[in-house]
Design an enzyme around this catalytic site. Structure first.
Site, short mmCIF file in Angstrom:
data_model
loop_
_atom_site.label_atom_id
_atom_site.label_comp_id
_atom_site.label_asym_id
_atom_site.label_seq_id
_atom_site.Cartn_x
_atom_site.Cartn_y
_atom_site.Cartn_z
N LEU A 167 -13.87 5.04 -3.15
CA LEU A 167 -15.10 4.53 -2.56
C LEU A 167 -16.28 4.68 -3.52
O LEU A 167 -17.14 3.82 -3.62
CB LEU A 167 -15.34 5.35 -1.29
N ASP B 240 -11.29 -4.29 -2.43
CA ASP B 240 -12.25 -3.17 -2.37
C ASP B 240 -13.65 -3.68 -2.05
O ASP B 240 -14.09 -4.69 -2.59
CB ASP B 240 -12.30 -2.45 -3.73
N GLU C 140 -10.54 12.32 2.58
CA GLU C 140 -9.28 12.29 1.85
C GLU C 140 -9.65 12.19 0.38
O GLU C 140 -9.96 11.10 -0.11
CB GLU C 140 -8.44 11.08 2.27
N ASP D 111 -11.28 7.60 4.50
CA ASP D 111 -10.08 7.20 3.75
C ASP D 111 -10.44 6.94 2.28
O ASP D 111 -11.47 6.34 1.98
CB ASP D 111 -9.54 5.91 4.39
N ASN E 48 -13.13 1.84 2.00
CA ASN E 48 -13.02 1.57 0.57
C ASN E 48 -12.68 0.10 0.38
O ASN E 48 -13.03 -0.52 -0.61
CB ASN E 48 -11.92 2.44 -0.05
N HIS E 49 -11.95 -0.43 1.38
CA HIS E 49 -11.50 -1.82 1.30
C HIS E 49 -11.42 -2.38 2.72
O HIS E 49 -11.40 -1.63 3.69
CB HIS E 49 -10.12 -1.89 0.64
N ASP F 94 -0.66 -2.49 5.67
CA ASP F 94 -0.62 -1.09 5.23
C ASP F 94 -0.84 -0.17 6.43
O ASP F 94 -1.78 0.62 6.44
CB ASP F 94 -1.67 -0.86 4.13
N ASP G 81 1.48 10.08 4.79
CA ASP G 81 1.81 9.48 3.50
C ASP G 81 2.92 10.29 2.84
O ASP G 81 3.46 11.21 3.44
CB ASP G 81 0.56 9.48 2.60
N GLN H 113 -5.77 -5.73 0.19
CA GLN H 113 -6.86 -4.80 0.54
C GLN H 113 -7.97 -4.86 -0.51
O GLN H 113 -8.12 -3.94 -1.32
CB GLN H 113 -6.30 -3.38 0.66
C1 GLC Z 1 -5.01 6.41 2.25
C2 GLC Z 1 -4.09 6.42 3.43
C3 GLC Z 1 -2.86 5.60 3.10
C4 GLC Z 1 -3.30 4.20 2.77
C5 GLC Z 1 -4.37 4.18 1.68
C6 GLC Z 1 -5.04 2.85 1.57
O1 GLC Z 1 -4.46 7.04 1.14
O2 GLC Z 1 -3.76 7.73 3.78
O3 GLC Z 1 -1.94 5.60 4.15
O4 GLC Z 1 -2.20 3.45 2.32
O5 GLC Z 1 -5.39 5.11 1.95
O6 GLC Z 1 -5.90 2.65 2.65
#
Ligand code: GLC
Length: 543
Positions: free
Chosen positions: A205, A170, A242, A200, A102-103, A60, A308, A168
């Site tokens: 999270l 979590d 974010e 992120d 988060n992951h 990713d 994104d 990914q």
């Molecule tokens: C956020 C990032 C994105 C990513 C996602 C998972 O949204 O901006 O690019 O795929 O997190 O980490």
């Protein structure tokens, strides 16, 4: 007390991998970026946001991290990073880095240990379930690829939670050991001189999905813990989250000014595109009005595009359809059912006047502006690439092969260059743009120079100004007895906008789409070209 440097920063987002390749292996790297710091500094950039640069299997785009304490060897070494930080500092530029916690990647040693041994101390770093609930389609971040947020792992003999790709898993933020790890990671990079972190996927999270007994207050309190930790180590460091959430959720992130300092302004971005599609100011006004008041240390980060999709998930489907019809009519231009995978100039049919109008909005809307690499030269997209990669092509420096990004064979590039067409590097590149006095980059240069002299826009109290013209968006920002007004005509026809209040007189032109005749001292009527814009300071004496 925190210095509010971020309130008037000019932020530039880039991915080291696609910015500049110094050794000809086809992958951008830290030495390449370091060589381009003079370019960024000359453009007036004061803070860089680096996308993830950690070792990663790259499922990713680096948002799947295998080691939080290192640099992806393709991009350089920790030594190269420190040299880059030093050189950025020499130029007065701050650096904010992506913190993706988060992951992890499913290749991270924590996850490998967690899945192979039920008794491992890392098992509880992740979220497991023997019988996971059914996934509600709303929970899927990548609905075109995944159909569940739970994945069965044979080795673990259990399902693990993953909001994003299945590669990914979590992290379990309810676990105090995980919280400690995250603080330790931040501590490490702060020691290396970064000025903060982009957090992120912040809402995920703190969601607590699948975590038994997860208490929302306890989950959210982690945002406060992060802030306390960061500020204790470096009082001026920032947390930029974010968090693409509804207005009523925003206070969770800003709280009393003791959690996240900056939030990406996803709401305003979506309403801005609606206003552009309709050529009417009312959606933009609505977008500003729904934003809650924020604590004095907090800030909005405004942007036009990022790495994104341009997400349109906070507005209803009929509004989304209007934006699609105007700017992404073909299904190949859309993604995930709610987003656009294009860069701005092709969305606007290359209309320079309209493109300038949009960046003029970016630089004047209340908050801090962010540019993404390539925006300053009007780079385009490559829709033949999969998913979000359409907007992740390499930086176009010159008309040399690969746009001067790398001397590698073009088949060996980490990400392709746009070689042909209107947006190919032969036509759109930094070197050519810098030679041309009328280029977008030279326009950006001027816009940034003036924006930096208007701290009112980043720090002031704002309000919307009423005019008699539905296409015109006018607003005003006051700070420390000084006032800036910006007026934007969103329509493709010239007009004269008359301010309804006569409170603002003696408007002194600072910047505009052309040189207009100065307004008479008491005139509330402001002529504007099609897609025209003008920035004023109230009172000539204040200039
Ligand atoms: C956020 C990032 C994105 C990513 C996602 C998972 O949204 O901006 O690019 O795929 O997190 O980490």
């Amino acid at each position: 007390m925190k210095e509010l440097w971020y309130k008037n920063a000019i932020i530039y987002s880039l991915d080291v991998e696609t910015f500049m390749d110094s050794d000809g292996d086809g992958v951008g790297d830290f030495p390449g970026l370091t060589n381009r710091l003079d370019y960024l500094s000359a453009l007036g950039i004061t803070c860089l946001w680096l996308l993830p640069f950690y070792p990663s299997p790259n499922r990713d785009n680096g948002y799947d991290v295998m080691d939080y304490y290192n640099i992806d060897p393709r991009l350089g070494t920790l030594g190269d990073f420190v040299e880059f930080m030093h050189q950025a500092g020499e130029r007065g530029m701050r650096v904010v880095i992506d913190l993706v916690v988060n992951h992890t990647s499913n290749q991270h040693p924590w996850f490998l240990a967690a899945r192979s041994d039920k008794n491992s101390r890392y098992r509880n770093y992740y979220v497991w379930s023997e019988n996971p609930p059914k996934t509600d389609p709303e929970q899927l971040m990548f609905p075109d690829v995944e159909d569940s947020i739970w994945e069965y792992d044979e080795q673990a003999n259990a399902y693990y939670l993953h909001h994003f790709y299945k590669e990914q898993p979590d992290l379990n933020i309810a676990n105090p050991a995980v919280r400690e790890e995250i603080c330790k990671i931040m501590g490490f990079w702060l020691e290396l001189g970064v000025s903060g972190f982009r957090i992120d996927a912040a809402p995920f999270l703190i969601k607590g999905i699948g975590i038994e007994g997860a208490d929302p207050e306890h989950m959210q309190a982690f945002l406060t813990e992060m802030e306390e930790f960061v500020s204790s180590r470096q009082s001026n460091a920032v947390l930029l989250a974010e968090a693409n959430v509804d207005p009523d959720q925003i206070p969770i992130y800003f709280s009393k000014g003791d959690r996240m300092h900056i939030l990406f302004n996803f709401l305003l971005n979506q309403y801005m595109f609606l206003a552009l599609a309709r050529q009417e100011s009312s959606p933009l006004r609505d977008g500003l009005k729904i934003l809650p008041d924020i604590p004095p240390v907090c800030q909005w980060l405004n942007f036009v595009r990022h790495h994104d999709e341009l997400t349109l998930d906070r507005i209803n489907s009929s509004k989304r359809k209007e934006i699609f019809a105007a700017f992404a009519p073909d299904e190949t231009m859309q993604i995930f059912g709610h987003g656009i995978r294009r860069r701005l100039p092709p969305m606007m049919g290359g209309n320079r006047r309209r493109i300038e109008l949009i960046y003029s909005l970016l630089f004047t809307l209340p908050g801090t502006p962010m540019l993404r690499y390539g925006e300053e030269i009007g780079m385009g997209d490559d829709l033949s690439l999969e998913g979000r990669n359409s907007v992740r092509t390499v930086m176009q420096w010159s008309d040399a092969p690969n746009g001067g990004f790398s001397t590698a064979a073009s088949d060996d590039l980490a990400r392709p260059a746009i070689a042909t067409g209107e947006y190919g590097y032969k036509k759109v590149n930094v070197a050519a743009a810098q030679r041309d006095p009328d280029s977008l980059i030279n326009w950006m240069d001027r816009a940034i120079r003036i924006r930096k002299q208007c701290p009112e826009l980043g720090r002031g109290k704002w309000h919307i100004l009423e005019t008699d013209s539905p296409a015109v968006f006018a607003h005003c920002c006051d700070w420390e007895g000084r006032t800036v007004i910006a007026v934007h005509n969103l329509a493709d026809k010239p007009c004269t906008a008359t301010l309804k209040s006569n409170e603002y007189t003696h408007l002194f032109d600072l910047f505009g789409d052309r040189i207009y005749e100065s307004l008479a001292a008491d005139s509330p009527s402001i002529p504007l070209e099609a897609y025209g814009y003008r920035w004023f300071r109230v009172n000539r004496e204040q200039y």
